[in-house]
Each structure stands twice: as C-alpha cells, then as structure tokens.
Design an enzyme around this catalytic site. Sequence first.
Site, short mmCIF file in Angstrom:
data_model
loop_
_atom_site.label_atom_id
_atom_site.label_comp_id
_atom_site.label_asym_id
_atom_site.label_seq_id
_atom_site.Cartn_x
_atom_site.Cartn_y
_atom_site.Cartn_z
N ASP A 199 44.78 40.88 45.57
CA ASP A 199 45.12 42.28 45.81
C ASP A 199 46.15 42.44 46.93
OD1 ASP A 199 43.01 44.07 44.16
OD2 ASP A 199 42.04 42.23 44.85
N ASP A 251 46.57 41.99 40.95
CA ASP A 251 47.18 43.07 41.72
C ASP A 251 48.17 42.53 42.75
OD1 ASP A 251 46.04 45.11 40.33
OD2 ASP A 251 44.55 45.64 41.84
N ASN A 290 44.49 45.42 37.53
CA ASN A 290 44.56 46.72 36.85
C ASN A 290 45.80 47.51 37.26
OD1 ASN A 290 43.18 46.89 39.46
ND2 ASN A 290 42.97 49.06 39.03
N HIS A 291 46.47 47.13 38.34
CA HIS A 291 47.69 47.83 38.76
C HIS A 291 48.93 47.24 38.10
CE1 HIS A 291 46.46 50.59 42.11
NE2 HIS A 291 45.35 49.87 41.98
N HIS A 333 39.12 39.97 37.65
CA HIS A 333 39.60 41.16 38.36
C HIS A 333 38.95 42.38 37.72
CE1 HIS A 333 42.70 43.01 41.04
NE2 HIS A 333 42.48 44.05 40.24
N HIS A 343 38.22 45.69 47.34
CA HIS A 343 39.08 45.54 48.52
C HIS A 343 38.32 45.17 49.78
CE1 HIS A 343 43.01 47.70 47.17
NE2 HIS A 343 42.52 46.93 46.22
#
Length: 730
Positions: free
Chosen positions: A31, A71, A140-141, A239, A269
Amino acid sequence: MSDNDPGTPAPTPGITNSVPEDTIRILLATDNHIGYMERDPIRGQDSINTFKEILELAVKNEVDFILLAGDLFHENKPSRDSLYRTIALLREHTLGDKPVQVELLSDPDEGKASGFTFPAVNYEDPNLNVGIPVFSIHGNHDDPQGAGAEGALCALDVLSVSGLLNYMGKIDLPTSDADAPNTGLAVRPVLLRKGRTYMGMYGIGNVKDARMHFELRSNRVRMFMPRDKDKWFNIFLIHQNRVKHGPQEFVPEGMFDDSIDLVVWGHEHDCRIIPEPVAGKKYYITQPGSSVATSLADGESLTKNVALVKVQGKEFDLTPIPLRTVRPFVMKDVVLNEIADEEGLNIDDQMEVTKYLKAQVNALIDEANKQWDERNAAAVENGEESLPRMLPLVRLKVDTTGVSSISNPIRFGQEFSGQIANPRDLLVFHRAKRAAASRSAKVTADEPELSIDDPDLSVSEKLAKVRVGTLVKEYLAAQELQLLGEGGMSDAIRMYVEKDDIHAIQTHVNKALNRLMKSVEANEEVGEDELEEMLAKAKEQQDKEYEENAKSGKATKGKGKAKPKTKDDDDDDDAASVDSMMIDVDMGDAVGESDFEQIDSDEAPPPRKKVATKPKAPAKKAPAKSAPKKKAPARGRAKKAVTESDEDEVIEIPEDDDDEEEEEAPKPIKRTNRAAILSQPAPKKAPAKRGAAAGSQKQSQLNFAPAGRASTRAAATKARGRMVVDDDSD
C-alpha cells in the site's frame, strides 16, 4: 483451497543456524499509494518520497528482491508525474550490475505479454541488467480495468512490459456468464531457489470480497504446488478486507491452504507487521500496512514500517524497519461534557471552548514534534543522516453533545497554517447518537438497505445510513427504464465514478442492447403490440440473470488478461474445459530430473485451437488434425528444472494475431423483422439525381464553400457548364 487436518502453529519465527548462501533476503511493503494528494502543496510528495526510501532500504540491506502486496498507485489511472517518478526511481535503484542470486525454477514465460517474446520475469531477459527484482500484485486502487484487445490492463502492466517490475497475481476471471459457475481461481506460483532454500510465491490480486469469500468457501481456489511441497517455503500475497464488514465482505484468516507458511496481507493500512499465528493453522500472517497515511483514522496513527524477511529452508525471520520519511500523526478525542464536569469548562461560552481546543491542538503539535525528534535522533545514532522536521498530521475529534454553538472548523484550522500539514481537516465535530436512535450507524448486510424516502429517519440518519449505490438504483427505478436493468446500470455508474472508466456506461448499454436484440431476433415477425411485451420479458430475464450473478459473487467485469471469446471458440473450450485446473494437482513432471510434479496423461489431449506456446527454444510442432491452423506443443521439452507436457498447457492464452482478429469480426446480418429494423439507425437518404443516369455524362463537382455562400470558383464552373450545353444544342 483445501483444508487438511488442523495443524498447530509453527514455533516463534526465527532462523536457528543462519547460512548466508542459503538465506533469501526480501524487503516487504504494501500500500504505497503513489500519487495520493499529489496536488497538495504540503503533502503532495509524501508518497513518492517514502517509496524512494523503501527502494533505498532495499539497496542498503542488499536484499535479493522486493515484494509488494498491492496498491502501488493510489489511482487506477495514475498521472504522468506519478508514472514518471515511479519509473525513474525503479530504474535508478533496481537496475544495475548486482547479480541476482535467486534462481527462477518456474516458467519465465508464465504470464508474459501475449504476442511478444520477452519473458514475464525481467531478470530472465538477456537484454535487461536487473540488480534487484520487484514482484507485485495489484490492489483495489490500481486494479486492471477495460476490455480492449489484450484484456483488462492496469499501471502494473505498463511497468511489467517496460522491464522494471514483475506483475504477478493477475487472475483470469470468466468473460461470459456461462463460464462463471464452472470457473474458479487458479493460482500458479513463482518458484525460486537460493542454495538449499526453495521458495514458492503465490499471489491473488484484489477481487471483490464477496467473490473471494465465495471461492474460498466453495474450495474453488486451486494452487499449483511443487511435488515435494513440504520442503518449500510458500508465501501467499493477498489484498482483501481482513476486518469484517458484512457476512461476505471480508476474507477469513483461516481459509488458506495448510501448505502456506507466511501470508502477506495488503489493503489494511494499520501496521501489524509482527507475524501473528492463526488458530488451527501452521502459517503466520503479517500485515505491513500502508507507507503513507491516506486517512486520518486511528489505524493510520501507528508507526509505519516495512519488513526485512529472511528465509532459510522452512524457517524465517522478520525484522521491522521504521520509515523515516512518514509524517508524524497524532490524534485525540475530546468530550466537552466530560471536560465541563472535570475541569469546570463553560461549554455555553464559545470563546472559552475555542481557547480550550487551541490549547489541545498545541499540545498535540508538541507531541508530534517530540516523536519526530526522537526518531531522528535514533537514526543519527545508527549512522544515518539527520532529516529536517516535517509538519505533522493532527486530528482533534470533539464531541459537542449539549453544546449550543461551536466555531467554524475551517476557520479554526487556518490559525495553525504553517504548524501542521492538514489545517483544513484538523477539527472534526460530532454528536453522540440518541439512545432511541441507536439501532445501528452502519449498514449491515443482515439488514435490508434503507431507502432515502424512509419517513422514520431524520436527515442526518439518512446520510449516515443510506448507501449511494442504493440511491442510484432507486433513481433509475423511478425513471421506469424499458430496456436497461437498474442493477447493471448502477454498477456501470459506479465503475465510471470510482475507477474513472469513461467507457463503462457505454459498454454496459451496448452489451444490454445486443442481448435484447438477440432475444427479440429469434422471432422473424413481431407485431407492434407484441414488441413491447417481448422487450419487457427480455428485460426481466436480464434482471434475473444479474441477481443470480450477484448472489454467486461473480464480478461484473473481469480483472484478468483473458480476451473475450468468440463463437468459434465455444466448441473448443467445451472440449478442453476438463483439465488439470479443475482439481488440486501438483506442478511439474517426473520426466527427466524435474523436481516438480506436472499434469501428465498417457492419452493425447483433445485437439483445441488455442494453446500457449513457448517463444524460446523452437521445438517440433505437429499440427492438430481438427484444427490444421493451430500447432500443439511438443512433449518432453525441458526448461530449467521444469519439464513440459501436453497437459501443462491448460491455461489457454489467445495469440495476438491479425488473422485471428479478422476471424473474430462479426459478419453483418440481414435483419428483416420489425424489432431489428426499429433498433437500427435510420439510413441516410441518397440525394435525388437531376438527370437520367444512363444518358448524363456530367461529373459532379465538390463544393467546399460554407453553406449559403457559393464560392467564385464554383460559380464560374457552373457558368462554364451552361455555356457548353448551349453549344451542343446549337
């Protein structure tokens, strides 16, 4: 994934007798969210600066490779500046003359770009000089989107074909509704060896949590493992949601294969990087967390770390490494009613309350600066250079229950400009919910989603409870759509908003209309009275199929590389659908001296049009009888320690061929029924001819002059034409 007998957790991670020649060193991070708030004048460079620090730590600790769990980018379509800086940093720190000491045992062409000859793993390419390989799955981003000729693509695909990153965990999702019930998730590993240590890396990029939960619960996640998998150290990258957001909106910790030794969990996170055992399982879970704070929540206030993982045999050791370029983040909750009782604060006096809150913010700023100074001093003692102090992130959450008037939070935060990095969202006011209205602030999947028109809810409760997706569906339902389903249309709108997919709505509309036209075209002649009824039935069938797909957890858009299948491929796919991916089998073949099990069969495989071919070491290929244009792979062709067989090629990758694209082009169909004629655009009327077609020898003149104003050249031409006609008549 199969669940064997419940095992006991492994002993505390650690390496008994370290042997450098057999130890694989990995830098672990997740991330990174490169590009987060990149236009902010203060925080715009935070994510890329921290990513630079991570790469510098990899070089400093002389790791064998870097492992990222999703991410990497914050946006699905990162900006040019983000891509430019990321590519420059990867080139600066990962390319070089440093020899790669881990040997690749799996097929280097597994997952390579279709239609090209370079391998999927960059350090196997003789044209590249890679010093530190980087392996990553998508999150997912930065997940794949789109439906082009090469399937869904993402920013990691760009980095992969550029030779700077090794993209793994891209799962081929079904491209049609008919394939969805029989298709699971097949995970092929990246197999590495260093000395006497064997490692298998398995990754699944982000998919919908409901689908992942369904696949795990249905035991449809099949992992291809080496034959002697007990001597391999297996790492699994995922993820997904780890915290439960609903019955199926998360992934349970204990549903992974027992052969896994370490699970690297991305998406969450908060930093829980110390390996945690799982009850009844033998593996550990490490959650490194994000390297930049993307929200001012409690989990983001924890110290940000990456990890140095050492693996030797079946043992591993994980050492957290704090990140120095992360802004200090402190937060505090204040309940004014309690402060009034304890310290005698007059909550009715706005000036007195504001003065108290300013004192609390100043105390938090001092605390954040103290944390930075302590962290900086510890780094200097270890021989690192001192860094200038960064403006901290501060969040003060104030419970204003019973307070009549409060100050403007934006104006309040502006007074601390130059002291903190987030003056606009420094202060957050909230009130405690009433006891009568304490049903639930969250929308749980066990309860029906509430409507915006519920008369029992206040305005604040509506905003807190009702989902935006529900509002979109209700709005579309109120429009009384006659051709498009509300569910599919709302999903297309969500993709347009969240993933910036500008073609999502158009693609859905075209797909829905094509399906409606096919259902109507079955009847040759349709009357006007029957047409409306037939369209209504087709729309009901479409809504029913959408609901069934939603219940089964099927994603509406694939994130894999699979290309859309044509009608010509259906028969071949039916014949080749029963393959080794339908069962949990081991990877490898006993032919020769291979160390891995492989799918093998004494019988010849059924002929099929498409097979994955290896670009390296040309081998003899015999044309299949049923498909003379396609070639079957030769048996017994060895590549490193893995020997191929006919049954190996079970994941069919369509070749990027111009001839194939021409065959996939649909042929024009002559439509005679009324429904087809109504669905087609009205043809343009041809201009009427002025003279007889057979006897006229005049040549039409092109007029480029604006409408309503004839050019002088055109006028002269017309005059000259009239003069010629007059001469002929005489």
